[in-house]
Design a protein around this motif. Structure first.
Motif, mmCIF file in Angstrom:
data_model
loop_
_atom_site.group_PDB
_atom_site.id
_atom_site.type_symbol
_atom_site.label_atom_id
_atom_site.label_comp_id
_atom_site.label_asym_id
_atom_site.label_seq_id
_atom_site.Cartn_x
_atom_site.Cartn_y
_atom_site.Cartn_z
ATOM 1 N N PRO A 1 0.746 -1.069 -0.009
ATOM 2 C CA PRO A 1 -0.235 -0.158 -0.089
ATOM 3 C C PRO A 1 0.967 1.292 0.134
ATOM 4 O O PRO A 1 1.766 1.407 1.022
ATOM 5 C CB PRO A 1 -0.884 -0.143 1.511
ATOM 6 N N MET A 2 0.410 2.207 -1.008
ATOM 7 C CA MET A 2 1.432 3.467 -1.062
ATOM 8 C C MET A 2 1.339 4.173 0.302
ATOM 9 O O MET A 2 2.268 4.832 0.773
ATOM 10 C CB MET A 2 0.750 4.260 -2.143
ATOM 11 N N ILE A 3 0.263 4.164 0.863
ATOM 12 C CA ILE A 3 0.090 5.118 2.230
ATOM 13 C C ILE A 3 1.009 4.554 3.292
ATOM 14 O O ILE A 3 1.563 5.160 4.091
ATOM 15 C CB ILE A 3 -1.335 5.049 2.569
ATOM 16 N N GLU A 4 1.095 3.066 3.295
ATOM 17 C CA GLU A 4 2.001 2.569 4.312
ATOM 18 C C GLU A 4 3.731 2.669 4.048
ATOM 19 O O GLU A 4 4.527 2.943 4.662
ATOM 20 C CB GLU A 4 1.882 0.978 4.389
ATOM 21 N N SER B 1 -12.828 8.005 -1.870
ATOM 22 C CA SER B 1 -13.888 8.719 -2.290
ATOM 23 C C SER B 1 -13.575 10.426 -2.289
ATOM 24 O O SER B 1 -13.903 11.245 -2.909
ATOM 25 C CB SER B 1 -15.243 8.569 -1.391
ATOM 26 N N CYS B 2 -12.975 10.772 -1.062
ATOM 27 C CA CYS B 2 -12.566 12.252 -0.890
ATOM 28 C C CYS B 2 -11.280 12.663 -1.808
ATOM 29 O O CYS B 2 -11.464 13.949 -1.710
ATOM 30 C CB CYS B 2 -12.505 12.562 0.829
ATOM 31 N N HIS B 3 -10.743 12.097 -2.073
ATOM 32 C CA HIS B 3 -9.437 12.453 -2.944
ATOM 33 C C HIS B 3 -8.159 13.127 -2.079
ATOM 34 O O HIS B 3 -7.613 13.806 -2.771
ATOM 35 C CB HIS B 3 -9.699 12.959 -4.179
ATOM 36 N N ALA B 4 -8.430 13.299 -0.674
ATOM 37 C CA ALA B 4 -7.445 13.809 0.212
ATOM 38 C C ALA B 4 -6.194 13.445 -0.037
ATOM 39 O O ALA B 4 -4.981 14.191 0.127
ATOM 40 C CB ALA B 4 -7.937 13.872 1.491
ATOM 41 N N CYS B 5 -5.953 12.085 -0.304
ATOM 42 C CA CYS B 5 -4.587 11.416 -0.361
ATOM 43 C C CYS B 5 -4.303 11.147 -1.928
ATOM 44 O O CYS B 5 -3.383 10.414 -2.153
ATOM 45 C CB CYS B 5 -4.798 10.125 0.082
ATOM 46 N N GLU B 6 -4.623 12.147 -2.881
ATOM 47 C CA GLU B 6 -4.480 11.923 -4.258
ATOM 48 C C GLU B 6 -2.973 12.276 -4.471
ATOM 49 O O GLU B 6 -2.590 13.132 -3.998
ATOM 50 C CB GLU B 6 -5.412 12.805 -5.046
ATOM 51 N N ILE B 7 -2.135 11.430 -5.313
ATOM 52 C CA ILE B 7 -0.867 11.513 -5.667
ATOM 53 C C ILE B 7 -0.837 11.581 -7.220
ATOM 54 O O ILE B 7 -1.713 11.183 -7.639
ATOM 55 C CB ILE B 7 0.059 10.629 -4.945
ATOM 56 N N GLU B 8 0.245 11.802 -7.607
ATOM 57 C CA GLU B 8 0.665 11.664 -9.140
ATOM 58 C C GLU B 8 1.755 10.963 -9.575
ATOM 59 O O GLU B 8 2.913 11.159 -8.656
ATOM 60 C CB GLU B 8 0.749 13.057 -9.948
ATOM 61 N N LEU B 9 1.863 9.773 -10.098
ATOM 62 C CA LEU B 9 3.063 9.091 -10.402
ATOM 63 C C LEU B 9 3.723 9.679 -11.665
ATOM 64 O O LEU B 9 3.306 10.566 -12.261
ATOM 65 C CB LEU B 9 2.493 7.733 -10.947
ATOM 66 N N ASP B 10 5.154 9.280 -11.526
ATOM 67 C CA ASP B 10 5.882 9.911 -12.799
ATOM 68 C C ASP B 10 5.434 9.918 -14.230
ATOM 69 O O ASP B 10 5.933 10.641 -14.940
ATOM 70 C CB ASP B 10 7.209 9.352 -12.600
ATOM 71 N N ASP B 11 4.462 8.856 -14.365
ATOM 72 C CA ASP B 11 3.800 8.799 -15.979
ATOM 73 C C ASP B 11 2.765 9.609 -15.942
ATOM 74 O O ASP B 11 2.046 9.661 -16.926
ATOM 75 C CB ASP B 11 3.803 7.406 -16.082
ATOM 76 N N THR C 1 0.140 9.525 -14.239
ATOM 77 C CA THR C 1 -1.367 8.983 -13.531
ATOM 78 C C THR C 1 -1.659 9.343 -12.072
ATOM 79 O O THR C 1 -0.859 9.469 -11.298
ATOM 80 C CB THR C 1 -0.975 7.269 -13.572
ATOM 81 N N ASN C 2 -2.889 9.779 -11.855
ATOM 82 C CA ASN C 2 -3.331 10.184 -10.503
ATOM 83 C C ASN C 2 -3.992 9.234 -9.810
ATOM 84 O O ASN C 2 -4.666 8.467 -10.368
ATOM 85 C CB ASN C 2 -4.322 11.316 -10.635
ATOM 86 N N LEU C 3 -3.695 8.880 -8.604
ATOM 87 C CA LEU C 3 -4.376 7.609 -7.811
ATOM 88 C C LEU C 3 -4.567 8.365 -6.379
ATOM 89 O O LEU C 3 -3.785 9.211 -6.047
ATOM 90 C CB LEU C 3 -3.372 6.571 -7.586
ATOM 91 N N CYS C 4 -5.217 7.615 -5.735
ATOM 92 C CA CYS C 4 -5.542 7.843 -4.281
ATOM 93 C C CYS C 4 -4.621 6.845 -3.668
ATOM 94 O O CYS C 4 -4.689 5.685 -3.767
ATOM 95 C CB CYS C 4 -7.102 7.587 -3.946
ATOM 96 N N ALA C 5 -3.724 7.447 -2.820
ATOM 97 C CA ALA C 5 -2.753 6.465 -2.321
ATOM 98 C C ALA C 5 -3.522 5.677 -1.044
ATOM 99 O O ALA C 5 -2.733 4.507 -0.759
ATOM 100 C CB ALA C 5 -1.642 7.430 -1.543
ATOM 101 N N CYS C 6 -4.453 5.968 -0.631
ATOM 102 C CA CYS C 6 -5.225 5.129 0.538
ATOM 103 C C CYS C 6 -5.526 3.661 -0.004
ATOM 104 O O CYS C 6 -5.809 2.799 0.687
ATOM 105 C CB CYS C 6 -6.112 5.846 1.303
ATOM 106 N N ILE C 7 -5.854 3.609 -1.524
ATOM 107 C CA ILE C 7 -6.460 2.458 -1.878
ATOM 108 C C ILE C 7 -5.558 1.886 -3.014
ATOM 109 O O ILE C 7 -6.068 1.003 -3.571
ATOM 110 C CB ILE C 7 -7.807 2.828 -2.246
#
Length: 80
Positions: free
Chosen positions: A22-25, A42-52, A54-60
């Motif tokens: 898990p990214m968050i861990e 759902s809330c996207h508070a943990c949204e991150i962007e990969l070097d390519d 891609t936007n992801l939610c780190a919690c999931i």
């Protein structure tokens, strides 16, 4: 399973992880704070962007296993 170098920006901190971890861990282990809200993506508070780009939610999301290294760009949202 191969080790993956995960670099967090703008902190410029690198830590070793395994695919699927898990990214968050991984961020916590590296001492990098990623804001969280719902912990369900759902809330996207943990949204991150990969070097390519891609936007992801780190919690999931887990660390992708398709490359030996990855850079994760963190966003700063003053509301969180």
């Amino acid at each position: 399973m191969s080790a993956i170098a995960v670099r967090f920006m703008p902190n410029d901190v690198t830590v070793t992880a395994t695919a699927g971890e898990p990214m968050i861990e991984v961020a916590r282990r590296a001492g990098v704070a990623i804001p969280t809200g719902c912990l369900m993506g759902s809330c996207h508070a943990c949204e991150i962007e990969l070097d390519d780009g891609t936007n992801l939610c780190a919690c999931i999301s887990g660390i992708p296993g398709d490359r030996p290294e990855i850079t994760i760009h963190l966003f700063s949202d003053p509301v969180w």
